[in-house]
Design an enzyme around this catalytic site. Structure first.
Site, PDB file in Angstrom:
ATOM      1  CB  SER A 132      -0.920   0.020   1.220  1.00 42.28           C
ATOM      2  OG  SER A 132      -1.582   1.271   1.329  1.00 42.28           O
ATOM      3  CD  GLU A 134      -2.965   5.386   3.456  1.00 45.69           C
ATOM      4  OE1 GLU A 134      -2.572   5.909   4.528  1.00 45.69           O
ATOM      5  OE2 GLU A 134      -3.724   5.960   2.663  1.00 45.69           O
ATOM      6  CE1 TYR A 155      -4.849  -1.565   4.664  1.00 43.31           C
ATOM      7  CE2 TYR A 155      -3.650   0.399   3.971  1.00 43.31           C
ATOM      8  CZ  TYR A 155      -4.267  -0.794   3.673  1.00 43.31           C
ATOM      9  OH  TYR A 155      -4.277  -1.250   2.367  1.00 43.31           O
TER      10      TYR A 155
END
Length: 322
Positions: A132, A134, A155
């Site tokens: 990801s 992120e 996450y």
């Protein structure tokens, strides 16, 4: 005498019921694969996304709880896949602040179980792991594969740890294991809890006469938005290489959430400022202000580039919802 009949490739998609899993299943079926997919409980799952794409009956489904080692081992032994795509796990950044332990359990422990099973089984299988964007946190310039990680949510921290685990198993045990570091990618199959789907579905209802107000968190955050069906192709291309490696998948363009809102409402003939408010109660404990990726490596080595523009992504979303 050798047979000239080419063996049909078999793929296992872990998390086949999600957005990416469904589009990947469709792509692999089109390429002639035998496709297997898992969910936590296949007997109760509706596999709605597979149904929407018209491929439900062509995907062989089974149950797998990635945080349970025996469940993973059993599913892998039964599938005997040539390629495994790990797309499972908790996918909501916002929800990870409320359920951090469960988030780490589903993402990190799930990935570790898969890697350890592959090591023990010794199958000549190629493994894709869903990373990801992120993990990068705020990006002052478009992030590439060598950009340092600075996760700003449970996450993101779990995804970063899972990525390092994949790298470790690749280097220590010689597994063909890759991580795709995907930036935001949208489609009509996005769950309703994602902000883009919330924006589009609310705007469509307002265009049809609803008097509701769309309440959002920060509107100044900037993201790199792409089209999900294009992004799953990179997953497949990564596993067709001779050597495993990791790749950033992105458009290289960033737009604010306000831009996304304005473009959606404009396409529906509305002035967003009359219908949208920024609600401080929806702000996250920590958020990423800017997120943009550099996918030059994917272009050079995989021959992939995004073709669907930001405006076209939004248009496809609201036309599907209308």
């Amino acid at each position: 005498m050798k047979s000239n009949i080419k063996k049909q490739k078999r793929a296992l998609i872990i998390g086949v019921s999600g957005q990416d899993g469904a589009y990947l299943a469709k792509l692999l079926l089109e390429k002639g694969y035998e496709v297997h997919g898992t969910s936590r409980d296949h007997e109760v799952s509706s596999f709605a996304n597979l149904v929407k794409l018209g491929i439900r009956e062509r995907v062989k489904v089974a149950s797998m709880v990635t945080s349970d080692f025996r469940s993973v081992l059993t599913a892998l032994q039964r599938a005997e896949a040539d390629e495994i795509y790990n797309l499972a796990g908790q996918t909501s950044v916002g929800m990870s602040f409320e359920y951090p332990v469960e988030t780490f359990d589903s993402i990190l422990i799930g990935t570790m179980n898969l890697l350890e099973c592959l090591r023990l089984l010794g199958y000549p299988v190629k493994f894709y792991n869903a990373g990801s964007s992120e993990v990068f946190g705020n990006t002052k310039k478009p992030a590439a594969e060598n950009t340092p990680y600075h996760p700003r949510s449970p996450y993101a921290a779990a995804k970063a740890a899972a990525h390092y685990a994949v790298t470790n198993y690749r280097e220590a045990y010689g597994l063909f294991a890759c991580t795709g570091i995907l930036f935001n990618h949208e489609s009509p199959l996005r769950p309703a809890r994602f902000v883009t789907q919330k924006i589009v579905s609310t705007a469509v209802r307002i265009a049809k006469g609803s008097k509701e107000t769309l309440r959002l968190g920060r509107l100044d955050i900037r993201r790199d938005w792409g089209w999900a069906p294009e992004y799953v192709e990179v997953m497949w291309r990564m596993l067709q290489q001779k050597k495993p490696d990791d790749y950033v998948v992105a458009t290289g363009e960033e737009h604010s959430l306000q831009d996304f809102v304005a473009e959606t409402f404009r396409g529906l003939g509305l002035d967003w400022r009359k219908h949208v408010v920024s609600d401080p109660s929806l702000f996250r404990p920590s958020d990423i202000e800017r997120s943009c990726g550099n996918a030059n490596k994917a272009l050079r080595q995989l021959g992939w580039r995004p073709r669907i523009t930001f405006q076209e992504v939004i248009k496809r979303l609201y036309l599907t919802n209308s």
